[in-house]
Scaffold this active site. Structure first.
Site, PDB file in Angstrom:
ATOM      1  N   TYR A  51       0.832  -1.199   0.000  1.00 52.06           N
ATOM      2  CA  TYR A  51       0.000   0.000   0.000  1.00 52.06           C
ATOM      3  C   TYR A  51       0.868   1.251   0.000  1.00 52.06           C
ATOM      4  O   TYR A  51       2.055   1.210   0.333  1.00 52.06           O
ATOM      5  CB  TYR A  51      -0.958   0.012   1.203  1.00 52.06           C
ATOM      6  CG  TYR A  51      -0.278   0.206   2.539  1.00 52.06           C
ATOM      7  CD1 TYR A  51      -0.125   1.478   3.086  1.00 52.06           C
ATOM      8  CD2 TYR A  51       0.220  -0.879   3.254  1.00 52.06           C
ATOM      9  CE1 TYR A  51       0.501   1.652   4.315  1.00 52.06           C
ATOM     10  CE2 TYR A  51       0.837  -0.713   4.473  1.00 52.06           C
ATOM     11  CZ  TYR A  51       0.973   0.560   5.007  1.00 52.06           C
ATOM     12  OH  TYR A  51       1.594   0.736   6.214  1.00 52.06           O
ATOM     13  N   CYS A  52       0.246   2.350  -0.408  1.00 53.79           N
ATOM     14  CA  CYS A  52       0.851   3.676  -0.319  1.00 53.79           C
ATOM     15  C   CYS A  52      -0.219   4.597   0.260  1.00 53.79           C
ATOM     16  O   CYS A  52      -1.116   4.150   0.973  1.00 53.79           O
ATOM     17  CB  CYS A  52       1.350   4.143  -1.688  1.00 53.79           C
ATOM     18  SG  CYS A  52       0.044   4.365  -2.915  1.00 53.79           S
ATOM     19  N   LYS A  53      -0.180   5.879  -0.058  1.00 53.39           N
ATOM     20  CA  LYS A  53      -1.157   6.822   0.486  1.00 53.39           C
ATOM     21  C   LYS A  53      -2.546   6.600  -0.099  1.00 53.39           C
ATOM     22  O   LYS A  53      -3.522   6.476   0.632  1.00 53.39           O
ATOM     23  CB  LYS A  53      -0.686   8.255   0.241  1.00 53.39           C
ATOM     24  CG  LYS A  53      -1.635   9.320   0.774  1.00 53.39           C
ATOM     25  CD  LYS A  53      -1.043  10.705   0.605  1.00 53.39           C
ATOM     26  CE  LYS A  53      -1.992  11.825   0.919  1.00 53.39           C
ATOM     27  NZ  LYS A  53      -2.752  11.715   2.155  1.00 53.39           N
TER      28      LYS A  53
END
Length: 126
Positions: free
Chosen positions: A78-80
């Site tokens: 995941y990222c932002k």
């Protein structure tokens, strides 16, 4: 000429994206939960149990970590908001990793859903 969003759309078309509702079970079943945000984002709060490898260094970290060498490992990344994670997942697939899933909406969607967030405590200077 392609834009960053064109590259993200192409990556999302070839990568398995899971919802936040599906993420908890996927994380339990995964070998590695990978946060590809920048170090300051990770330090501000992350999904408990996540390992940090910023998107810009991901391929180098994977190549330099014997414990991550097996292409059969199962990853949830995941990222932002999910753009960098999609790009990272596509790169990992090119490297031969077979089981890579990305959380749709990323950390922002996770936190908005009220899911657990680990925030490291800073020392108090009193």
């Amino acid at each position: 000429m392609k834009t960053a969003m064109d590259l993200v759309a192409a990556a999302k078309a070839q990568v398995a994206e899971i919802s936040v509702a599906q993420a908890e079970a996927a994380i339990r079943d995964a070998d590695v939960l990978l946060d590809v945000r920048e170090a300051d984002e990770f330090a501000a709060g992350h999904i408990p149990g996540a390992v940090h490898a910023s998107r810009g260094l991901l391929e180098f970290k994977l190549s330099g970590s014997p414990q991550l060498a097996s292409r059969d490992l199962s990853f949830v990344i995941y990222c932002k908001t999910s753009g960098r994670a999609a790009l990272a997942a596509a790169a990992m697939r090119e490297m031969g990793y077979l089981k890579v899933q990305s959380i749709a909406g990323g950390f922002d969607a996770w936190a908005a859903a009220g899911k657990p967030v680990h925030k490291p405590e800073l020392p108090a200077f009193e």
